[in-house]
Scaffold this motif. Sequence first.
Motif, PDB file in Angstrom:
ATOM      1  N   SER A 201       0.866  -1.170   0.000  1.00  0.00           N
ATOM      2  CA  SER A 201       0.000   0.000   0.000  1.00  0.00           C
ATOM      3  C   SER A 201       0.907   1.226   0.000  1.00  0.00           C
ATOM      4  CB  SER A 201      -0.919   0.016   1.224  1.00  0.00           C
ATOM      5  OG  SER A 201      -1.634   1.237   1.264  1.00  0.00           O
ATOM      6  N   SER A 202       1.090   1.814  -1.175  1.00  0.00           N
ATOM      7  CA  SER A 202       1.943   3.000  -1.272  1.00  0.00           C
ATOM      8  C   SER A 202       1.263   4.232  -0.696  1.00  0.00           C
ATOM      9  CB  SER A 202       2.361   3.237  -2.724  1.00  0.00           C
ATOM     10  OG  SER A 202       1.232   3.302  -3.579  1.00  0.00           O
ATOM     11  N   THR A 203      -0.004   4.091  -0.301  1.00  0.00           N
ATOM     12  CA  THR A 203      -0.702   5.129   0.462  1.00  0.00           C
ATOM     13  C   THR A 203       0.062   5.457   1.735  1.00  0.00           C
ATOM     14  OG1 THR A 203      -2.779   4.149  -0.322  1.00  0.00           O
ATOM     15  CG2 THR A 203      -2.924   5.708   1.531  1.00  0.00           C
ATOM     16  N   LYS A 204       0.813   4.497   2.250  1.00  0.00           N
ATOM     17  CA  LYS A 204       1.421   4.601   3.569  1.00  0.00           C
ATOM     18  C   LYS A 204       2.760   5.341   3.502  1.00  0.00           C
ATOM     19  CE  LYS A 204      -2.093   2.180   5.078  1.00  0.00           C
ATOM     20  NZ  LYS A 204      -2.809   1.767   3.863  1.00  0.00           N
ATOM     21  N   TYR A 205       3.873   4.630   3.577  1.00  0.00           N
ATOM     22  CA  TYR A 205       5.172   5.302   3.651  1.00  0.00           C
ATOM     23  C   TYR A 205       5.459   6.188   2.435  1.00  0.00           C
ATOM     24  CZ  TYR A 205       6.806   2.417   7.607  1.00  0.00           C
ATOM     25  OH  TYR A 205       6.967   1.814   8.828  1.00  0.00           O
ATOM     26  N   LEU A 206       5.077   5.727   1.226  1.00  0.00           N
ATOM     27  CA  LEU A 206       5.454   6.480   0.039  1.00  0.00           C
ATOM     28  C   LEU A 206       4.789   7.842  -0.014  1.00  0.00           C
ATOM     29  CD1 LEU A 206       6.733   3.803  -1.046  1.00  0.00           C
ATOM     30  CD2 LEU A 206       5.986   4.544  -3.307  1.00  0.00           C
ATOM     31  N   SER A 207       3.470   7.885   0.251  1.00  0.00           N
ATOM     32  CA  SER A 207       2.790   9.170   0.101  1.00  0.00           C
ATOM     33  C   SER A 207       3.195  10.150   1.197  1.00  0.00           C
ATOM     34  CB  SER A 207       1.271   8.986   0.090  1.00  0.00           C
ATOM     35  OG  SER A 207       0.780   8.697   1.379  1.00  0.00           O
ATOM     36  N   GLY A 208       3.724   9.597   2.290  1.00  0.00           N
ATOM     37  CA  GLY A 208       4.282  10.471   3.319  1.00  0.00           C
ATOM     38  C   GLY A 208       3.224  11.184   4.122  1.00  0.00           C
ATOM     39  N   GLY A 209       2.751  12.272   3.644  1.00  0.00           N
ATOM     40  CA  GLY A 209       1.798  13.079   4.386  1.00  0.00           C
ATOM     41  C   GLY A 209       0.362  12.666   4.197  1.00  0.00           C
ATOM     42  N   GLY A 210       0.111  11.417   3.834  1.00  0.00           N
ATOM     43  CA  GLY A 210      -1.253  10.968   3.604  1.00  0.00           C
ATOM     44  C   GLY A 210      -1.901  11.706   2.451  1.00  0.00           C
ATOM     45  N   THR A 211      -1.134  11.928   1.380  1.00  0.00           N
ATOM     46  CA  THR A 211      -1.599  12.769   0.284  1.00  0.00           C
ATOM     47  C   THR A 211      -2.393  12.032  -0.772  1.00  0.00           C
ATOM     48  OG1 THR A 211       0.445  12.368  -0.968  1.00  0.00           O
ATOM     49  CG2 THR A 211       0.414  14.265   0.529  1.00  0.00           C
ATOM     50  N   SER A 212      -2.220  10.700  -0.886  1.00  0.00           N
ATOM     51  CA  SER A 212      -2.754  10.014  -2.052  1.00  0.00           C
ATOM     52  C   SER A 212      -2.860   8.521  -1.807  1.00  0.00           C
ATOM     53  CB  SER A 212      -1.847  10.263  -3.268  1.00  0.00           C
ATOM     54  OG  SER A 212      -0.490   9.978  -2.940  1.00  0.00           O
ATOM     55  N   LEU A 213      -3.836   7.921  -2.472  1.00  0.00           N
ATOM     56  CA  LEU A 213      -4.004   6.472  -2.421  1.00  0.00           C
ATOM     57  C   LEU A 213      -3.179   5.809  -3.516  1.00  0.00           C
ATOM     58  CD1 LEU A 213      -7.891   6.312  -2.008  1.00  0.00           C
ATOM     59  CD2 LEU A 213      -6.221   5.652  -0.276  1.00  0.00           C
ATOM     60  N   GLY A 214      -2.677   4.602  -3.212  1.00  0.00           N
ATOM     61  CA  GLY A 214      -1.940   3.868  -4.236  1.00  0.00           C
ATOM     62  C   GLY A 214      -1.524   2.500  -3.746  1.00  0.00           C
ATOM     63  N   ARG A 328      -4.265  15.303  22.507  1.00  0.00           N
ATOM     64  CA  ARG A 328      -4.251  16.686  22.018  1.00  0.00           C
ATOM     65  C   ARG A 328      -3.366  16.874  20.793  1.00  0.00           C
ATOM     66  NH1 ARG A 328      -3.139  19.216  28.047  1.00  0.00           N
ATOM     67  NH2 ARG A 328      -5.159  18.655  28.970  1.00  0.00           N
ATOM     68  N   LEU A 329      -2.281  16.146  20.739  1.00  0.00           N
ATOM     69  CA  LEU A 329      -1.344  16.253  19.623  1.00  0.00           C
ATOM     70  C   LEU A 329      -1.513  15.096  18.652  1.00  0.00           C
ATOM     71  CD1 LEU A 329       1.153  17.438  18.171  1.00  0.00           C
ATOM     72  CD2 LEU A 329       2.574  16.103  19.765  1.00  0.00           C
ATOM     73  N   ILE A 330      -1.561  13.894  19.170  1.00  0.00           N
ATOM     74  CA  ILE A 330      -1.711  12.705  18.332  1.00  0.00           C
ATOM     75  C   ILE A 330      -3.136  12.677  17.773  1.00  0.00           C
ATOM     76  CG2 ILE A 330      -1.704  10.175  18.359  1.00  0.00           C
ATOM     77  CD1 ILE A 330       0.401  10.371  20.603  1.00  0.00           C
ATOM     78  N   HIS A 331      -3.236  12.347  16.502  1.00  0.00           N
ATOM     79  CA  HIS A 331      -4.513  12.426  15.798  1.00  0.00           C
ATOM     80  C   HIS A 331      -5.283  11.114  15.890  1.00  0.00           C
ATOM     81  CE1 HIS A 331      -3.390  16.262  13.831  1.00  0.00           C
ATOM     82  NE2 HIS A 331      -2.178  15.748  13.880  1.00  0.00           N
ATOM     83  N   ARG A 332      -6.582  11.225  16.126  1.00  0.00           N
ATOM     84  CA  ARG A 332      -7.472  10.067  16.091  1.00  0.00           C
ATOM     85  C   ARG A 332      -7.852   9.826  14.628  1.00  0.00           C
ATOM     86  NH1 ARG A 332      -8.680  13.106  20.545  1.00  0.00           N
ATOM     87  NH2 ARG A 332      -9.988  14.465  19.258  1.00  0.00           N
ATOM     88  N   ALA A 333      -7.191   8.885  13.996  1.00  0.00           N
ATOM     89  CA  ALA A 333      -7.408   8.663  12.567  1.00  0.00           C
ATOM     90  C   ALA A 333      -6.864   7.303  12.170  1.00  0.00           C
ATOM     91  CB  ALA A 333      -6.716   9.746  11.739  1.00  0.00           C
ATOM     92  N   THR A 334      -7.445   6.758  11.103  1.00  0.00           N
ATOM     93  CA  THR A 334      -6.873   5.564  10.513  1.00  0.00           C
ATOM     94  C   THR A 334      -5.757   5.985   9.548  1.00  0.00           C
ATOM     95  OG1 THR A 334      -7.370   3.440   9.461  1.00  0.00           O
ATOM     96  CG2 THR A 334      -8.464   5.393   8.547  1.00  0.00           C
ATOM     97  N   ASN A 335      -5.203   5.018   8.834  1.00  0.00           N
ATOM     98  CA  ASN A 335      -4.017   5.153   7.982  1.00  0.00           C
ATOM     99  C   ASN A 335      -2.783   4.821   8.813  1.00  0.00           C
ATOM    100  OD1 ASN A 335      -2.666   5.467   5.570  1.00  0.00           O
ATOM    101  ND2 ASN A 335      -2.407   7.666   5.766  1.00  0.00           N
ATOM    102  N   LEU A 336      -1.698   4.568   8.116  1.00  0.00           N
ATOM    103  CA  LEU A 336      -0.425   4.236   8.736  1.00  0.00           C
ATOM    104  C   LEU A 336       0.693   5.036   8.085  1.00  0.00           C
ATOM    105  CD1 LEU A 336      -0.712   0.343   8.971  1.00  0.00           C
ATOM    106  CD2 LEU A 336      -0.473   1.881  10.924  1.00  0.00           C
ATOM    107  N   PHE A 337       1.687   5.392   8.882  1.00  0.00           N
ATOM    108  CA  PHE A 337       2.960   5.934   8.408  1.00  0.00           C
ATOM    109  C   PHE A 337       2.817   7.284   7.722  1.00  0.00           C
ATOM    110  CE2 PHE A 337       3.169   1.157   7.800  1.00  0.00           C
ATOM    111  CZ  PHE A 337       3.469   0.940   9.133  1.00  0.00           C
ATOM    112  N   ASP A 338       1.852   8.042   8.182  1.00  0.00           N
ATOM    113  CA  ASP A 338       1.702   9.454   7.827  1.00  0.00           C
ATOM    114  C   ASP A 338       2.858  10.213   8.469  1.00  0.00           C
ATOM    115  OD1 ASP A 338       0.684  12.206   7.759  1.00  0.00           O
ATOM    116  OD2 ASP A 338      -1.289  11.321   7.386  1.00  0.00           O
ATOM    117  N   ASN A 339       3.074  11.454   8.038  1.00  0.00           N
ATOM    118  CA  ASN A 339       4.039  12.310   8.729  1.00  0.00           C
ATOM    119  C   ASN A 339       3.590  12.603  10.157  1.00  0.00           C
ATOM    120  OD1 ASN A 339       5.525  12.426   6.382  1.00  0.00           O
ATOM    121  ND2 ASN A 339       4.768  14.443   5.780  1.00  0.00           N
TER     122      ASN A 339
END
Length: 393
Positions: A201-214, A328-339
């Motif tokens: 899932s290149s959505t993860k480490y590759l996209s970096g900032g959670g910018t795109s699905l792939g 407060r800082l850590i985001h409640r969200a799915t996805n992995l390996f975002d910035n």
Amino acid sequence: MKKQTIAINTPYVRPDAYGSLAVPIYNNVAFEFQDAQQMADAFCNRIKAPDYARVENPTVTNLEQRVKALTQAQHVTAFNSGMAAISNALLAVSAQGRNIVTSRHLFGNTLALLTTTLRRWGVEARLRDLTDLQAVAQAIDADTCAVFLEVLTNPQLEVADLQAIAEIAHRKGVPVIADSTAIPFTETQLKALGVDVEVVSSTKYLSGGGTSLGGLVIDYGTFPDINQRVKYELLFNLGAYMTPQAAYMQTLGLETLDARYQRQAANALLLAETLSEWGRIQHVNYIGLEDNPYHELARRQFGTTAGAMLTIDLRSQEACFRFLNRLRLIHRATNLFDNRTLAIHPASTIFGLFTEEQLRQMDVRQTTIRLSIGLEDAEDLLEDIQQALEDDL
């Protein structure tokens, strides 16, 4: 050249007309040909040239070529999501009456694909403990078309012996397909361990900032029919090719992947070591910890880094929810390996539609929080975790 240099400097298949250093976004559908013969040759795969953007696009091809150079794969095909990459890879090997040997320790949608969707088409998923090599060997028979596993399972963080599994599978003429999303392909040499096809899932480490699905299918060419079916049957007939916009963003992400990953992995290790000493946390699971049961095997297979995913267990589901609500800082969200660092309660979200019995079989606990560690300062992350735990002192 070293991996960081390759990621940035892999040349275009064809020189850009204007000498652009950044890969251009070819936001188009059709491509003009010099003559009828060139058009015929392109459509019949006698020459390498884009014919229609649903199956080939120069921006996407550039990403594929960079990944191919980094992994030394025979073929790389980019899809519009990680699930599309997994689906196409499994469809390439399976057929009615065949079976896939795999594990219950899979991402929820992947498990549902194998046990529900493919089952309706006559493909059996044989769910086994892949850390039990005897069980793997006994599950493979003349109708087995693949062994499929995650190199680091989500969220159980289980590691199976890839080389041993590959040796068993290859003796019986069966390919090994591995989802390597959790550890970047820049850190591993899975081909040397016997893996035939990686899905990512290149959505993860590759996209970096959670910018795109792939998603990527990285084929090492040991079972040639797989690429033939992926590239010239499924890609044409199912239409799940990556978009040029996603490919552009993920190419940019690939150029900084190593630098980002090293920081994320270092942050994850520091957090895991620190949180392991906190009595308010029942258990910390991270393969980088020396007392982790998979630590030595993980180092042998993945090298000195251990990824950017860890889990913590609290006293109850209620404690997990209170913890998440106080962040407060850590985001409640799915996805992995975002910035950004992300937290989720897997049992009630990405596994929320499974029954309690199914969750038990998958070892997904109501007491578990999954953390995907980002690029923030580790001390800030620890402070946020500490204050979120305060009401459970």
